[in-house]
Scaffold this motif. Structure first.
Motif, PDB file in Angstrom:
ATOM      1  N   LEU A  91       0.810  -1.221   0.000  1.00 32.03           N
ATOM      2  CA  LEU A  91       0.000   0.000   0.000  1.00 32.03           C
ATOM      3  C   LEU A  91       0.842   1.269   0.000  1.00 32.03           C
ATOM      4  O   LEU A  91       0.318   2.373   0.069  1.00 32.03           O
ATOM      5  CB  LEU A  91      -0.944   0.003   1.207  1.00 32.03           C
ATOM      6  N   GLY A  92       2.178   1.112  -0.050  1.00 32.74           N
ATOM      7  CA  GLY A  92       3.066   2.257  -0.127  1.00 32.74           C
ATOM      8  C   GLY A  92       3.602   2.746   1.205  1.00 32.74           C
ATOM      9  O   GLY A  92       4.350   3.722   1.243  1.00 32.74           O
ATOM     10  N   ALA A  93       3.234   2.096   2.315  1.00 34.03           N
ATOM     11  CA  ALA A  93       3.794   2.473   3.615  1.00 34.03           C
ATOM     12  C   ALA A  93       5.255   2.049   3.653  1.00 34.03           C
ATOM     13  O   ALA A  93       5.627   0.991   3.131  1.00 34.03           O
ATOM     14  CB  ALA A  93       3.023   1.804   4.743  1.00 34.03           C
ATOM     15  N   THR A  94       6.105   2.893   4.263  1.00 28.93           N
ATOM     16  CA  THR A  94       7.535   2.601   4.280  1.00 28.93           C
ATOM     17  C   THR A  94       8.091   2.618   5.697  1.00 28.93           C
ATOM     18  O   THR A  94       7.528   3.219   6.614  1.00 28.93           O
ATOM     19  CB  THR A  94       8.335   3.609   3.442  1.00 28.93           C
ATOM     20  N   ASP A  95       9.210   1.932   5.849  1.00 28.46           N
ATOM     21  CA  ASP A  95      10.016   1.976   7.068  1.00 28.46           C
ATOM     22  C   ASP A  95      11.463   1.900   6.604  1.00 28.46           C
ATOM     23  O   ASP A  95      11.771   1.292   5.577  1.00 28.46           O
ATOM     24  CB  ASP A  95       9.679   0.805   7.985  1.00 28.46           C
ATOM     25  N   ALA A  96      12.342   2.534   7.361  1.00 28.19           N
ATOM     26  CA  ALA A  96      13.759   2.534   6.992  1.00 28.19           C
ATOM     27  C   ALA A  96      14.604   2.502   8.247  1.00 28.19           C
ATOM     28  O   ALA A  96      14.176   2.930   9.319  1.00 28.19           O
ATOM     29  CB  ALA A  96      14.100   3.759   6.151  1.00 28.19           C
ATOM     30  N   VAL A  97      15.802   1.988   8.103  1.00 28.00           N
ATOM     31  CA  VAL A  97      16.776   1.978   9.192  1.00 28.00           C
ATOM     32  C   VAL A  97      18.153   2.226   8.583  1.00 28.00           C
ATOM     33  O   VAL A  97      18.452   1.737   7.492  1.00 28.00           O
ATOM     34  CB  VAL A  97      16.736   0.653   9.987  1.00 28.00           C
ATOM     35  N   THR A  98      18.962   3.013   9.276  1.00 31.53           N
ATOM     36  CA  THR A  98      20.342   3.226   8.861  1.00 31.53           C
ATOM     37  C   THR A  98      21.238   2.391   9.763  1.00 31.53           C
ATOM     38  O   THR A  98      21.138   2.462  10.991  1.00 31.53           O
ATOM     39  CB  THR A  98      20.730   4.711   8.939  1.00 31.53           C
ATOM     40  N   LEU A  99      22.078   1.579   9.152  1.00 28.59           N
ATOM     41  CA  LEU A  99      22.949   0.649   9.870  1.00 28.59           C
ATOM     42  C   LEU A  99      24.394   1.094   9.758  1.00 28.59           C
ATOM     43  O   LEU A  99      24.828   1.591   8.731  1.00 28.59           O
ATOM     44  CB  LEU A  99      22.833  -0.750   9.262  1.00 28.59           C
ATOM     45  N   VAL A 100      25.145   0.863  10.804  1.00 23.46           N
ATOM     46  CA  VAL A 100      26.598   1.021  10.756  1.00 23.46           C
ATOM     47  C   VAL A 100      27.150  -0.334  10.337  1.00 23.46           C
ATOM     48  O   VAL A 100      26.879  -1.354  10.976  1.00 23.46           O
ATOM     49  CB  VAL A 100      27.169   1.412  12.137  1.00 23.46           C
TER      50      VAL A 100
END
Length: 84
Positions: free
Chosen positions: A68-77
């Motif tokens: 449905l276009g919902a997003t989640d993001a994470v930045t990793l080291v």
């Protein structure tokens, strides 16, 4: 996104096979990444594979988008040590 959510690492010359995962939202999920270490790639299903080419520290961002276009993001080291 349920994993990965922590710092990652390896050694130059090594290989990786890591499956990203998510819960909630509406499947199917579409995965993308930016700034992965040189030699790694992510499939649309969230499988990160390849070989570490150089030793250095990266900040890589993984993003998941549901149907449905919902997003989640994470930045990793992501730390890759030099060989030898």
């Amino acid at each position: 996104m349920t994993s990965p959510r922590t710092a990652l690492g390896g050694a130059a010359g090594g290989t990786v096979s890591l499956q990203a995962s998510a819960t909630g939202g509406t499947t199917p999920y579409q995965w993308t990444a930016s700034d992965l270490p040189t030699g790694l790639a992510i499939s649309s299903s969230g499988l990160i594979t390849g070989g570490y080419a150089t030793g250095t520290r990266f900040l890589a961002t993984l993003r998941v988008t549901d149907a449905l276009g919902a997003t989640d993001a994470v930045t990793l080291v992501w730390t890759v040590s030099s060989t030898g």
